[in-house]
Design an enzyme around this catalytic site. Structure first.
Site, short mmCIF file in Angstrom:
data_model
loop_
_atom_site.label_atom_id
_atom_site.label_comp_id
_atom_site.label_asym_id
_atom_site.label_seq_id
_atom_site.Cartn_x
_atom_site.Cartn_y
_atom_site.Cartn_z
N ASP A 257 0.86 -1.18 0.00
CA ASP A 257 0.00 0.00 0.00
C ASP A 257 0.90 1.24 0.00
O ASP A 257 2.12 1.16 0.14
CB ASP A 257 -0.99 -0.03 1.17
CG ASP A 257 -2.23 0.82 0.86
OD1 ASP A 257 -2.17 1.64 -0.09
OD2 ASP A 257 -3.25 0.69 1.55
C1 BGC Z 1 -5.07 3.19 0.01
C2 BGC Z 1 -5.24 2.14 -1.05
C3 BGC Z 1 -5.01 2.71 -2.42
C4 BGC Z 1 -3.67 3.39 -2.46
C5 BGC Z 1 -3.33 3.97 -3.81
C6 BGC Z 1 -3.81 4.01 -0.17
O1 BGC Z 1 -3.76 5.10 0.68
O2 BGC Z 1 -5.08 2.58 1.29
O3 BGC Z 1 -6.51 1.57 -0.94
O4 BGC Z 1 -5.11 1.72 -3.38
O5 BGC Z 1 -3.65 4.43 -1.50
O6 BGC Z 1 -4.11 5.06 -4.11
#
Ligand code: BGC
Length: 713
Positions: A257
């Site tokens: 993530d």
């Molecule tokens: C979120 C994810 C997301 C990623 C990319 C993160 O902050 O937890 O769900 O896919 O950002 O945007």
């Protein structure tokens, strides 16, 4: 040597780590902003993927840089959060889940993929599969609700829809199921907080949706931000390496993530980026999203012997394999400007699909008969801050959806009821700080035959980092609602939100309450379809709706207590200050038809472990309009070595019936529905009594139940 192995052999360490590095563009902001320009990194082969960039031209330009200007010309992996639509926005996942309709879930994912690939995107960070049981947690909006069986069906449908049968096809997106795992169990509903769940709960609740996603061929998995009992998921060897890669056999890409590898330092399990990078790589994380930990930490980790070149090679090969599966080596621009994304009749069909998905998401929670709106109503007061809140209808994670795209509730109703006078008054702002229009709204209500109150949350009040300790109506909306309720005219409340909103006072006093969630591009039209009975509502709650936040976490599949609630007995499982029952049970949702169930039977009274059963029940439409029933099938293993939940969802079936019609719904109960994870967490069926129950919700008082018996094989 295959083409990918040859490519790997030609790579420097920096280029390999480049394949493991995903940088952020700034067309969307989905995490802490990282300053800097990625272009030099792409040309030098130090960046292998980008997120938050879309659009056929920008995508082509950046891809050209990688392919034509870097030494080895490896194409970039372009990822984006296409969660519930790309340009055409479908209902938020929690709302879509209320449709209990895998075919529909698959179709919306497919259309989202068609639009996103048309914009150069190759990978979506979806489906989000976090089972969530606490409405304080804002990300409950992004997933399929509280139940692992439901989440598993959602997982399969979404993976099929995004990926199609071949990732190389025009309109296919690689799916990254997230957030692995138990992110929804954040302590006290607080985003990014620690999680501490038992191994049993992991196997019963949090792992099955990911197992389903892997079985459906999901190309990638994203570990969650949280730790479980002190071990962050980004470095979780037992779950990522042993369970995911080992037990399920997942051979796709694990992508961290946003910034999560570097955050291992703040989690307190690594002292610097070098250790953080080593921990993540060892656990099986292939791609570092944004944190630069791999780029800055892996070379030193390699020198110190914390990781081996073979591990870097294996991760690089997995990333290259995904790029190959996507067809990027043969056409780095992929079908790019996929014609389906631009074709106007297909665009119109997508709009129709958005309307269909949206109306199937709407859940009528209470209705004393005010809905559908009587044909004779001449004047409708439409009050409240959500009536004209166009941009908010998109909800959180609205991809490339434009703020001015959604149809508002006001527009939808005006279009559906051209002969009706609709008087609109906002009354108060969503958070109540800006508008003091209550007197004007009350005047509009007084002059009307019926009052529709459009209440709820702003889109930004759910989703990531959007937790609410008190998830009721924000600002001064309650004041507005009470002023309207005082008047004594019939009142229906439409609730736009990313979670169950807690408002017992409203449920008690309004003549109807409808959960309309965030429905996306066609929100207003879908709501108008339901309130006018152009569409007889079918949505059912994919989450238990609490009456008080003190009940959270709350879910229907609780285990039995030794002292079940009994109003006549003090020493039982109750609250002193509120009822123990939720406001609305899982599966609840009204129709304009009157649907009843009778005569539950099973194909056999005894069965051997491994045998399937077929249940059947008669459904009658005693109402005056045609309607669709959603029948839930639950199983309970009455006596087992480890106490089983009172109810576990194992099947859902639907039937459409004309007024007065009686039909039969058949619900297959596969052998696996009788199994539960044994002491080694392997599925096992214990002989003995099982209860099969069917109902129109998980309300135990209204279920039909029969017993069947598993006999030793
Ligand atoms: C979120 C994810 C997301 C990623 C990319 C993160 O902050 O937890 O769900 O896919 O950002 O945007």
């Amino acid at each position: 040597m295959g083409r990918l192995e040859a490519l790997l052999a030609a790579m420097t360490l920096e280029e390999k780590i480049g394949q493991l590095t995903m940088a952020a563009a700034d067309r969307a902001v989905t995490g802490p902003v990282v300053p800097g320009d990625s272009r030099a990194g792409i040309r030098a082969g130090r960046i292998g993927g980008m997120l938050n960039l879309w659009g056929a031209e920008p995508a082509r330009a950046i891809q050209r840089m990688a392919v034509e200007e870097s030494r080895l010309g490896v194409p970039l992996l372009l990822g984006f959060d296409v969660v519930h639509g790309h340009r055409t926005i479908f209902p938020i996942p929690l709302a879509e889940a209320a449709g209990f309709d895998p075919a529909l879930w698959e179709r919306t994912a497919r259309q989202a993929a068609v639009e996103a690939t048309g914009d150069g995107v190759a990978l979506t960070f979806a489906p989000m599969l976090d089972v969530a049981r606490d409405p304080r947690w804002g990300r409950i909006a992004e997933g399929p609700g509280e139940d692992p069986w439901l989440a598993s069906r959602f997982a399969e449908a979404k993976v099929r829809g995004f990926q199609g049968s071949d990732l190389k096809d025009a309109g296919s997106l690689a799916a990254a199921a997230k957030h692995f795992c138990a992110y929804g169990a954040a302590t006290a509903g607080l985003d990014y907080a620690s999680v501490d769940v038992s191994e049993r709960l992991l196997h019963e609740v949090y792992l099955p949706p990911f197992q389903a996603a892997v079985a459906a061929g999901c190309a990638a998995i994203m570990p969650a931000f949280n730790d479980i009992a002190g071990v962050p998921m980004t470095a979780n060897v037992p779950l990522l390496r042993d369970w995911l890669r080992g037990q399920t056999g997942f051979d796709g890409v694990v992508i961290s993530d946003y910034n999560a590898i570097a955050e291992l330092v703040r989690h307190g399990v690594a002292s610097d980026l070098i250790e953080a990078a080593a921990l993540a790589l060892k656990a099986g994380v292939d791609i570092d999203m944004v944190s630069e930990a791999y780029r800055r930490g892996l070379p030193a980790a390699l020198e110190r012997g914390l990781v081996e070149m073979a591990e870097i090679d294996a991760a690089t090969l997995r990333v290259l394999t995904l790029k190959e599966r996507l067809g990027l080596f043969d056409d780095p621009y992929r079908p790019g400007a996929s014609s389906a994304a631009r074709n106007s009749s297909e665009a119109a069909a997508r709009r129709d699909l958005a309307r269909e998905a949206a109306r199937r998401a709407i859940v009528v929670l209470t209705n004393s008969g005010i809905l559908p709106l009587a044909a004779g109503a001449r004047r409708i007061a439409l009050v409240g801050p959500m009536a004209n809140a166009r941009a908010d209808m998109r909800g959180p994670w609205s991809g490339a959806g434009e703020a001015d795209d959604p149809v508002t509730i006001l527009e939808g109703l005006r279009a559906a009821l051209p002969d009706c006078e609709i008087v609109f008054a906002e009354g108060v702002g969503i958070d109540g700080k800006d508008i003091d229009g209550i007197p004007e709204a009350v005047a509009a209500c007084r002059s009307a035959d019926v009052i529709l109150m459009c209440l709820g949350e702003a889109a930004a009040m759910s989703g990531e980092a959007a937790c609410r300790a008190n998830p009721g109506l924000p600002g001064r909306q309650r004041q507005l609602a009470e002023a309207a309720l005082e008047i004594g005219k019939p009142v229906a409340a439409l609730l736009s939100s990313g979670r169950p909103l807690i408002a017992p006072w409203l449920v008690e006093r309004a003549d109807a309450v409808v959960a309309t969630w965030f429905l996306g591009s066609e929100a207003g039209n879908a709501i108008a379809d339901v309130v006018t009975c152009r569409f007889n509502p079918t949505g059912r709650l994919p989450v238990t709706w609490p009456r008080d936040i003190g009940q959270a976490p709350i879910y229907y599949s609780a285990r039995p207590s030794g002292r079940p609630a009994d109003p006549k007995d003090h020493f039982t499982s109750k609250y002193l200050d509120i009822p123990v029952e939720p406001q609305f049970p899982f599966g609840h949702g009204l129709s304009y038809s009157r649907l009843t169930l009778t005569n539950l039977r099973a194909s056999a009274e005894t069965f051997k472990p491994g045998e399937d059963i077929l249940a059947a029940v008669d459904v009658i439409n005693e109402g005056a309009v045609a309607g669709e029933a959603t029948v839930f099938l639950f199983v309970r293993d009455v006596v087992a070595r480890v106490a089983r939940p009172l109810l576990e969802l194992k099947g859902v079936a639907k039937i459409v019936l004309a007024p007065g019609e009686r039909g039969v719904v058949r619900l297959p109960v596969p052998a696996a529905a009788f199994a539960y994870p044994n002491a080694d967490f392997q599925p096992a069926i214990e002989p003995g009594r099982f209860e099969l129950s069917v109902g129109l919700s998980a309300d135990r008082a209204s279920l039909l139940t029969i017993s069947i018996f598993a006999v030793a094989a």
